[in-house]
Design an enzyme around this catalytic site. Sequence first.
Site, PDB file in Angstrom:
ATOM      1  N   GLU A  82      -4.779  -8.021 -12.258  1.00  0.00           N
ATOM      2  CA  GLU A  82      -3.875  -8.090 -11.096  1.00  0.00           C
ATOM      3  C   GLU A  82      -4.629  -8.153  -9.766  1.00  0.00           C
ATOM      4  OE1 GLU A  82      -1.050  -8.936 -11.466  1.00  0.00           O
ATOM      5  OE2 GLU A  82      -0.221  -8.117 -13.321  1.00  0.00           O
ATOM      6  N   HIS A 100      -1.021   0.298  -8.827  1.00  0.00           N
ATOM      7  CA  HIS A 100      -0.053  -0.426  -9.666  1.00  0.00           C
ATOM      8  C   HIS A 100       0.089   0.331 -10.986  1.00  0.00           C
ATOM      9  CE1 HIS A 100       1.920  -3.313 -12.130  1.00  0.00           C
ATOM     10  NE2 HIS A 100       0.844  -3.699 -12.768  1.00  0.00           N
ATOM     11  N   HIS A 102       2.598   1.220 -14.699  1.00  0.00           N
ATOM     12  CA  HIS A 102       3.670   0.842 -15.627  1.00  0.00           C
ATOM     13  C   HIS A 102       4.447   2.117 -15.969  1.00  0.00           C
ATOM     14  CE1 HIS A 102       1.268  -2.916 -17.219  1.00  0.00           C
ATOM     15  NE2 HIS A 102       1.564  -2.986 -15.930  1.00  0.00           N
ATOM     16  N   TYR A 121      16.849  11.520   0.594  1.00  0.00           N
ATOM     17  CA  TYR A 121      16.235  11.056   1.846  1.00  0.00           C
ATOM     18  C   TYR A 121      14.729  10.883   1.752  1.00  0.00           C
ATOM     19  CZ  TYR A 121      14.927  15.932   2.773  1.00  0.00           C
ATOM     20  OH  TYR A 121      14.389  17.185   2.699  1.00  0.00           O
ATOM     21  N   HIS A 162       8.221  -4.983 -15.562  1.00  0.00           N
ATOM     22  CA  HIS A 162       6.767  -4.855 -15.490  1.00  0.00           C
ATOM     23  C   HIS A 162       6.326  -3.471 -15.000  1.00  0.00           C
ATOM     24  CE1 HIS A 162       2.745  -6.856 -14.138  1.00  0.00           C
ATOM     25  NE2 HIS A 162       2.579  -5.596 -14.495  1.00  0.00           N
ATOM     26  N   TYR A 217       5.189  14.696  15.491  1.00  0.00           N
ATOM     27  CA  TYR A 217       4.691  14.745  16.857  1.00  0.00           C
ATOM     28  C   TYR A 217       4.563  16.204  17.296  1.00  0.00           C
ATOM     29  CZ  TYR A 217       4.515  14.384  21.898  1.00  0.00           C
ATOM     30  OH  TYR A 217       4.146  14.521  23.202  1.00  0.00           O
TER      31      TYR A 217
HETATM   32 ZN    ZN Z   1       0.822  -4.471 -14.704  1.00  0.00          ZN
END
Ligand code: ZN
Length: 225
Positions: A82, A100, A102, A121, A162, A217
Amino acid sequence: MYGSDSDGLQAARVQLVGYSARLLDDGLAVGSAGNMSVRAGDLVAITPSGISYAEMRPQDVCLVDMDGAEPREGNQETPSTETPMHLAIYAAAQAGAVVHTHSPEVVALSAAREELPAIHYAITGLGGPVRVAPYVRFGSDGLAAAAVEALAGRSAVILRNHGAVTYGRDLAQAYERALLLEWLARTYRLALSYGEPSILSAAELDEVTAESRRRRYGERRTRQP
Ligand SMILES: [Zn+2]
């Protein structure tokens, strides 16, 4: 972001191996599935293809430049399949690291929904409801383009049938976002088991984002001498 000097690259490699072990412990990956990268100056350090996370060593982590070219001395292993998707995200967003996975809750949702809606939220930490990008074969430029398009205004995207991609200013933040995304997908599935969940509106999410900014802040201000 690490530098592209040898100390910076070594630190990036060690950090990637450490987080690779966490992927297994946290249930975000099995075997060698998924991949991670860290920006180091003009280079990207990325996990290798086909090596199980349990066996990965720092010297197995690969280097590529922003065009995907490998350094002249070469890599000991093959960069992740990837790599095009990681590079496309660095080109499109202010990212210091990309994760990334799975992970199971996200993969399940990717096969059944168009987006992960805001039932909590905390999703503002990912920029809002997370889109599901259309299915394109793994490792393709088409998948990279689909991921970047669905990431607009978000730091997370779900890839249909995926997995998921998150990015952050560093690997710690990108990884926390991967955990948050998996948690949000799980809580959404649990909510569906009660019936139709109520979804937070865009105005309610904007209010959360504004309040989080105001409080950050305030924290900075009180830390000053
Ligand atoms: Zn993958």
